[in-house]
Design an enzyme around this catalytic site. Structure first.
Site, short mmCIF file in Angstrom:
data_model
loop_
_atom_site.label_atom_id
_atom_site.label_comp_id
_atom_site.label_asym_id
_atom_site.label_seq_id
_atom_site.Cartn_x
_atom_site.Cartn_y
_atom_site.Cartn_z
N ARG A 82 31.15 -35.40 -14.18
CA ARG A 82 31.18 -34.39 -13.13
C ARG A 82 30.31 -33.20 -13.57
NH1 ARG A 82 35.55 -29.84 -12.07
NH2 ARG A 82 34.49 -28.92 -10.31
N HIS A 126 29.79 -24.32 -7.92
CA HIS A 126 30.66 -23.92 -9.03
C HIS A 126 30.30 -22.47 -9.38
CE1 HIS A 126 33.22 -25.64 -12.48
NE2 HIS A 126 33.12 -24.35 -12.72
N GLU A 171 37.24 -24.58 -7.30
CA GLU A 171 38.16 -23.46 -7.47
C GLU A 171 37.79 -22.25 -6.60
OE1 GLU A 171 38.66 -22.44 -11.59
OE2 GLU A 171 39.12 -24.49 -12.20
N ASN A 298 42.38 -29.00 -10.63
CA ASN A 298 42.14 -28.50 -11.98
C ASN A 298 43.42 -27.87 -12.48
OD1 ASN A 298 39.51 -29.20 -11.51
ND2 ASN A 298 38.69 -27.12 -11.54
N TYR A 300 45.46 -26.23 -16.03
CA TYR A 300 45.44 -25.80 -17.44
C TYR A 300 46.80 -25.33 -17.92
CZ TYR A 300 40.40 -26.15 -17.14
OH TYR A 300 39.13 -26.64 -16.97
N GLU A 368 39.58 -31.29 -13.70
CA GLU A 368 39.45 -30.54 -14.96
C GLU A 368 40.81 -30.45 -15.63
OE1 GLU A 368 37.82 -26.56 -14.84
OE2 GLU A 368 36.25 -27.20 -13.45
O1 IFM Z 1 35.33 -22.99 -17.59
C1 IFM Z 1 36.18 -22.99 -16.48
C2 IFM Z 1 35.56 -23.77 -15.34
O2 IFM Z 1 34.32 -23.27 -15.00
C3 IFM Z 1 36.46 -23.70 -14.14
N1 IFM Z 1 37.80 -24.09 -14.45
C4 IFM Z 1 38.41 -23.49 -15.61
C5 IFM Z 1 37.51 -23.62 -16.80
C6 IFM Z 1 38.17 -22.98 -18.04
O3 IFM Z 1 38.44 -21.65 -17.82
#
Ligand code: IFM
Length: 468
Positions: A82, A126, A171, A298, A300, A368
């Site tokens: 990606r 992006h 995002e 995405n 985290y 992500e």
């Molecule tokens: O680096 C970023 C990415 O560009 C978008 N999602 C989160 C990642 C980590 O912060």
């Protein structure tokens, strides 16, 4: 965990593995071959905006080293890569004359990937809006959505025969709220009305681009959202109300129009009179809510919120967009160097929550997931990043749990292939499976790279898919 460890997460046959990057974070070559400036060039060159005055001018120099990077991908054995297209490489001013050298670069990259047996997944946006469009109002104005549609049509016409998966936006939460309300990202604005207009125009841009991609017979079309699993710090009524506002801000602004064809029910509670702004037009919901082939998620870390001002200083607090809530960090767990708590089960909960709430939820791709840590380079140059391997292992296991609970998750992209430019945090955060020495631009696969390669190999052997 070792490569031979039977503890690899078990994912279903047909599950796909990949890695992700984004143009401004890896390409460099910011002023070469006709590329026009984007808002991130302007922002990163403005004193005080990024840590250590870092810019993406050179970054990982992927623009010149893409063949080496595709060889790294081939070594990993991933199914898919990606990456994003820099809008201002194709259209230096966002609209108008096309830059043939920019078009050629992505032709070369795509062909190199296909020759390596890797399927391209393209993100069209992006965060790197052409500066010329920001100068005309950026995402605050509807014309930017129309410009995005024309750019999407150009990309689809040129690359549609070879791209497997198209992601319109990455995002949009960050584009709208971090860029136009918090001001921590480009263009660095601090306007609540502007941010809400931007959020809506991003969704309109997505809907218009989906139409163009469909007209060009693009294969799979979707969008990537950074959705959050959010908790209230207590069951007090004010904290539960803060949770509802946070759900609107982080999730429902996007998921309700995209997946249910409606605006969030509690938006007035969150934004007051700004909710139903003049930027909304009849027909927008139908446009935005057109069916998708997949939803990119995405993920985290989870977040916890309280009504602002919070009553205690026992936990670290952060106030982002001003809707009367504070984000807290009560997680008694380890954190990445981004300061994000590591709670893999929150990913399972998020996915199961989406599945329960949206009957029309399309197949999901984790577009992500990954972690930044203090990587130490051993005297022999190797990087024993056991924390990253554990993070990836545990989050893939969380995906497996969601699949077992009935969620249709098709694949997973590690963020990121390479250490790269982490936006306002410059080069201090290393997310890569591959270390980049920013002085020499040498790439060194970390232990997590070898672990991921072995996981993919083991998965193929177990599911009897042909090895690469
Ligand atoms: O680096 C970023 C990415 O560009 C978008 N999602 C989160 C990642 C980590 O912060």
């Amino acid at each position: 965990m070792t490569p031979a460890d039977p503890d690899f997460p078990v994912l279903p046959a047909g599950f796909r593995f990949g890695t992700a990057t984004a143009a401004y974070q890896v390409e460099g070559a910011h002023d070469q071959d006709g590329r026009g400036p984007s808002i991130w060039d302007t922002f990163s060159h403005t004193p005080g905006r990024t840590l250590g005055a870092a810019t993406g001018d050179t970054s990982c120099d992927h623009y010149h080293r893409y063949q080496e990077d595709v060889a790294l991908l081939r070594g990993l054995g991933v199914d898919s890569y990606r990456f994003s297209i820099a809008w201002s490489r194709l259209l230096p001013r966002g609209t108008g004359p096309v830059n043939p050298k920019g078009l050629d670069f992505y032709d070369r990259l795509i062909d190199e990937l296909l020759a390596a047996g890797i399927r391209p997944a393209v993100t069209l946006y992006h965060w790197d809006l052409p500066q010329a469009l920001e100068d005309r109002g950026g995402w605050r104005v509807r014309e930017t959505a129309a410009a995005f549609a024309a750019y999407a049509a150009l990309a689809a016409e040129r690359y549609g025969d070879r791209v497997e998966r198209w992601i319109t936006l990455n995002e949009p939460y960050c584009s709208a709220f971090v860029g136009y309300a918090e001001g921590r990202h480009a263009p660095g604005a601090r306007e609540s009305g502007g941010a809400l207009a931007a959020a809506h125009h991003l969704l309109v841009a997505h809907g218009l681009a989906v139409r163009e991609l469909r007209d060009a017979a693009a294969r799979e079309v979707g969008i990537t959202l950074n959705l959050d699993r959010i908790h209230a710090v207590s069951s007090l009524p004010e904290d539960r109300a803060a949770l509802r506002r946070a759900e609107v801000l982080h999730n429902e602004v996007w998921t309700e129009p995209l997946l249910a064809g409606r605006y969030p029910a509690r938006e007035t509670e969150t934004w007051g009179g700004l909710a139903d702004g003049p930027w909304r037009r009849p027909g927008d919901l139908e446009l935005i809510g057109a069916p998708l082939d997949f939803l990119g998620v995405n993920f985290y870390r989870p977040i916890t919120v309280a009504a602002a001002p919070h009553r205690s200083d026992e936990v670290e607090a952060r106030t982002a967009v001003d809707i009367g809530l504070t984000e807290l960090d009560p997680y008694g767990t380890t954190h990445t160097t981004m300061g994000w708590p590591i709670v893999p089960g929150a990913l399972t909960e998020l996915l199961c929550g989406l599945h329960a709430r949206y009957p029309q939820l399309p197949p999901v791709w984790i577009t992500e997931n990954g972690a930044a840590f203090e990587d130490e380079v051993a005297p022999d140059g190797s990087v024993h990043d056991t924390s990253r391997t554990a993070y990836l292992h545990d989050h893939l296991a969380a995906v497996a749990d969601a699949i077992a609970a009935g969620v249709d998750v098709r694949g997973y992209y590690v963020w990121s292939l390479l250490d790269n430019f982490e936006w306002a945090r410059g080069y201090a955060q290393r997310f890569g499976l591959v270390r980049v020495d920013y002085d020499t631009l040498t790439r060194t696969p970390k232990d997590s790279y070898h672990w991921y390669r072995d996981l993919i190999t083991a998965h193929r052997a177990r599911t009897e898919e042909p090895a690469r």
